[in-house]
Design an enzyme around this catalytic site. Structure first.
Site, PDB file in Angstrom:
ATOM      1  N   ASP A 242       2.129  -5.573   7.398  1.00 43.60           N
ATOM      2  CA  ASP A 242       0.923  -4.747   7.433  1.00 43.60           C
ATOM      3  C   ASP A 242      -0.274  -5.688   7.276  1.00 43.60           C
ATOM      4  O   ASP A 242      -0.390  -6.395   6.274  1.00 43.60           O
ATOM      5  CB  ASP A 242       0.969  -3.731   6.288  1.00 43.60           C
ATOM      6  CG  ASP A 242      -0.224  -2.778   6.276  1.00 43.60           C
ATOM      7  OD1 ASP A 242      -1.306  -3.158   6.778  1.00 43.60           O
ATOM      8  OD2 ASP A 242      -0.097  -1.667   5.723  1.00 43.60           O
TER       9      ASP A 242
ATOM     10  N   TYR B 290     -10.689  -0.359  10.752  1.00 38.90           N
ATOM     11  CA  TYR B 290     -11.926   0.130  10.141  1.00 38.90           C
ATOM     12  C   TYR B 290     -12.363  -0.697   8.942  1.00 38.90           C
ATOM     13  O   TYR B 290     -13.418  -0.442   8.374  1.00 38.90           O
ATOM     14  CB  TYR B 290     -11.810   1.604   9.751  1.00 38.90           C
ATOM     15  CG  TYR B 290     -10.578   1.973   8.943  1.00 38.90           C
ATOM     16  CD1 TYR B 290     -10.509   1.722   7.584  1.00 38.90           C
ATOM     17  CD2 TYR B 290      -9.503   2.586   9.564  1.00 38.90           C
ATOM     18  CE1 TYR B 290      -9.389   2.061   6.853  1.00 38.90           C
ATOM     19  CE2 TYR B 290      -8.373   2.936   8.847  1.00 38.90           C
ATOM     20  CZ  TYR B 290      -8.318   2.668   7.490  1.00 38.90           C
ATOM     21  OH  TYR B 290      -7.194   3.008   6.774  1.00 38.90           O
ATOM     22  N   LYS B 291     -11.587  -1.684   8.555  1.00 42.04           N
ATOM     23  CA  LYS B 291     -11.964  -2.533   7.427  1.00 42.04           C
ATOM     24  C   LYS B 291     -12.720  -3.754   7.960  1.00 42.04           C
ATOM     25  O   LYS B 291     -13.864  -3.662   8.375  1.00 42.04           O
ATOM     26  CB  LYS B 291     -10.724  -2.927   6.624  1.00 42.04           C
ATOM     27  CG  LYS B 291      -9.956  -1.748   6.031  1.00 42.04           C
ATOM     28  CD  LYS B 291      -8.778  -2.219   5.226  1.00 42.04           C
ATOM     29  CE  LYS B 291      -7.874  -1.083   4.812  1.00 42.04           C
ATOM     30  NZ  LYS B 291      -8.504  -0.115   3.903  1.00 42.04           N
TER      31      LYS B 291
ATOM     32  N   ARG C  13     -12.862  -3.458  -7.190  1.00 37.17           N
ATOM     33  CA  ARG C  13     -12.657  -4.348  -6.042  1.00 37.17           C
ATOM     34  C   ARG C  13     -13.984  -4.713  -5.390  1.00 37.17           C
ATOM     35  O   ARG C  13     -14.868  -3.866  -5.227  1.00 37.17           O
ATOM     36  CB  ARG C  13     -11.772  -3.682  -4.984  1.00 37.17           C
ATOM     37  CG  ARG C  13     -10.384  -3.308  -5.441  1.00 37.17           C
ATOM     38  CD  ARG C  13      -9.480  -2.993  -4.261  1.00 37.17           C
ATOM     39  NE  ARG C  13     -10.094  -2.044  -3.324  1.00 37.17           N
ATOM     40  CZ  ARG C  13      -9.555  -1.672  -2.166  1.00 37.17           C
ATOM     41  NH1 ARG C  13      -8.399  -2.194  -1.791  1.00 37.17           N
ATOM     42  NH2 ARG C  13     -10.142  -0.805  -1.387  1.00 37.17           N
TER      43      ARG C  13
ATOM     44  N   PHE D 131       0.848  -1.189   0.000  1.00 36.89           N
ATOM     45  CA  PHE D 131       0.000   0.000   0.000  1.00 36.89           C
ATOM     46  C   PHE D 131       0.886   1.242   0.000  1.00 36.89           C
ATOM     47  O   PHE D 131       1.854   1.321   0.771  1.00 36.89           O
ATOM     48  CB  PHE D 131      -0.919  -0.001   1.219  1.00 36.89           C
ATOM     49  CG  PHE D 131      -2.022   1.004   1.106  1.00 36.89           C
ATOM     50  CD1 PHE D 131      -3.027   0.852   0.152  1.00 36.89           C
ATOM     51  CD2 PHE D 131      -2.061   2.115   1.922  1.00 36.89           C
ATOM     52  CE1 PHE D 131      -4.037   1.789   0.015  1.00 36.89           C
ATOM     53  CE2 PHE D 131      -3.074   3.056   1.799  1.00 36.89           C
ATOM     54  CZ  PHE D 131      -4.064   2.889   0.840  1.00 36.89           C
TER      55      PHE D 131
END
Length: 397
Positions: A184, A209-210, A356, A113
């Site tokens: 990560d 938060y995912k 996605r 990322f």
């Protein structure tokens, strides 16, 4: 067996929405709203500043960290929460580099990322010690690990393609070469079984938060392996990581063990929401979750390829080699995603051409997958994406 019919009742889902974007922002756990309201009224409202002592606010980051630890294979006392993922990546990488003073290479891949790469570049520039950020293609990582590498820094699941790195194998290879690892877990925690201790990972960080459904901007977490807890230097020496924060010493002394990786004041309201979200995991078996996730992804791939032969699969076909998301490539992907969203199917888009779709068995089942594929066919076959309103780029894609 995990009862996914029961878990889906734990989440608020707007009427008429098929939500396939939990890989970017998880939906609202029903209990979070009441938990935050209760905290604000009874704790902040009634106890005021006394809440730090009376309501356990000061211990909250590590208490929540231990609950996350259960989902990522981390022993008690090795995870704490707070700040943002970028901050936690910075802390982990800085500590790892300090522990490898004779090496200068941070090895990562082109699928990492971007914020992780930005933070690494910024740290390297600040250190001014001649470190190098070396990037290779994801499939070339193992071969690129040599005795020049100080730290292997990877995101376990590629945010674009969903490609899954073999954490245990790459960590073993790094250790054999004398390097440390920083993982990560942004697209791993809550999406698939993670075993940090079993894999021998040195450091890890992730957002909540995912797949953990902690809410927009929910606090991040950091993991430090037990054998490094006393040696890891907290490069960001904030007052909450001090040995005695309320002694107000002018000199910094690192706190004990994982507490030293705390930086700023705990975000108590956000942590209250996250605690409620973590309740959703009670009774969830991660192996069950993984099997269901792969099955949903496989079903979506089969349906989309049958209905939309013009789309190109952008994820590994073998479910064991991807996380809990599937990507399809389409030159008009942005506009097509906006057309999908307008019809109640929410995924997201990553430039230049990646659509996605995330599959979270806690609240998504086969019926939603089949319906989403059918609507995608309508959008693509009917060229519904070819409308001006779907081409207007928003700030968040």
């Amino acid at each position: 067996m995990t009862d996914f019919a029961k878990t889906r009742e734990l989440f608020h889902m707007p009427e008429g929405i098929i939500y396939l974007d939990g890989n970017s922002l998880g939906p609202l756990p029903r209990a979070a709203q009441a938990r935050v309201a209760d905290m604000m009224a009874k704790e902040w409202g009634e106890r005021l500043i006394r809440g730090w002592n009376d309501c356990g606010w000061m211990a909250q980051p590590s208490r929540v960290g231990d609950r996350i630890g259960r989902l990522i294979g981390a022993p008690a006392g090795t995870v704490t929460t707070g700040d943002t993922l970028s901050i936690k990546v910075y802390q982990a990488l800085a500590a790892a580099l300090d522990m490898c003073p004779d090496r200068r290479v941070v090895l990562s891949d082109t699928g990492n990322f971007p914020t992780d790469l930005y933070m690494a570049s910024g740290l390297i520039d600040s250190l001014g010690r001649g470190h190098e950020l070396r990037l290779v293609e994801p499939q070339e990582v193992e071969a690129a690990i040599d005795d020049s590498v100080a730290v292997l820094m990877l995101t376990e699941v590629d945010y674009r393609t969903g490609r899954l790195h073999d954490m245990a194998a790459l960590t073993a290879r790094a250790h054999a070469a004398g390097a440390l690892t920083v993982w990560d877990l942004a697209h791993s925690a809550g999406a698939l079984p993670v075993d940090l201790a079993g894999a021998g990972a040195d450091f890890a960080a992730g957002c909540t938060y995912k797949y953990l459904n902690g809410g927009p901007g929910a606090p991040a977490f950091i993991y430090v392996a037990p054998e490094h807890l006393d040696a890891a230097r907290p490069a960001l020496s904030g007052w909450m990581g001090h040995e005695a924060p309320f002694a107000f010493d002018l000199d910094y002394r690192a706190g004990e063990r994982i507490e030293r990786m705390r930086v700023g004041t705990p975000p108590v309201i956000a942590l209250a929401a996250l605690e409620a979200a973590l309740d959703c995991w009670d009774g969830v078996d991660m192996a069950d979750l993984r099997r269901a996730s792969i099955a949903l992804g496989d079903l979506f791939i089969a349906e989309v390829e049958r209905r939309c032969p013009g789309l190109e699969l952008g994820s590994p076909r073998d479910g064991r080699e991807r996380g809990s998301q599937v990507s399809f490539l389409f030159d008009e992907g942005y506009a097509a995603m906006q057309a999908l969203i307008a019809r109640g199917v929410i995924g997201d888009f990553r430039a230049p051409r990646t659509m996605r779709f995330g599959f979270t068995p806690l609240y998504i089942g086969e019926a939603e997958v089949l319906a989403a594929a059918a609507i995608l066919e309508e959008v693509v076959a009917g060229r519904l994406w070819d409308r001006p309103e779907y081409r207007q780029r928003s700030a968040v894609t």
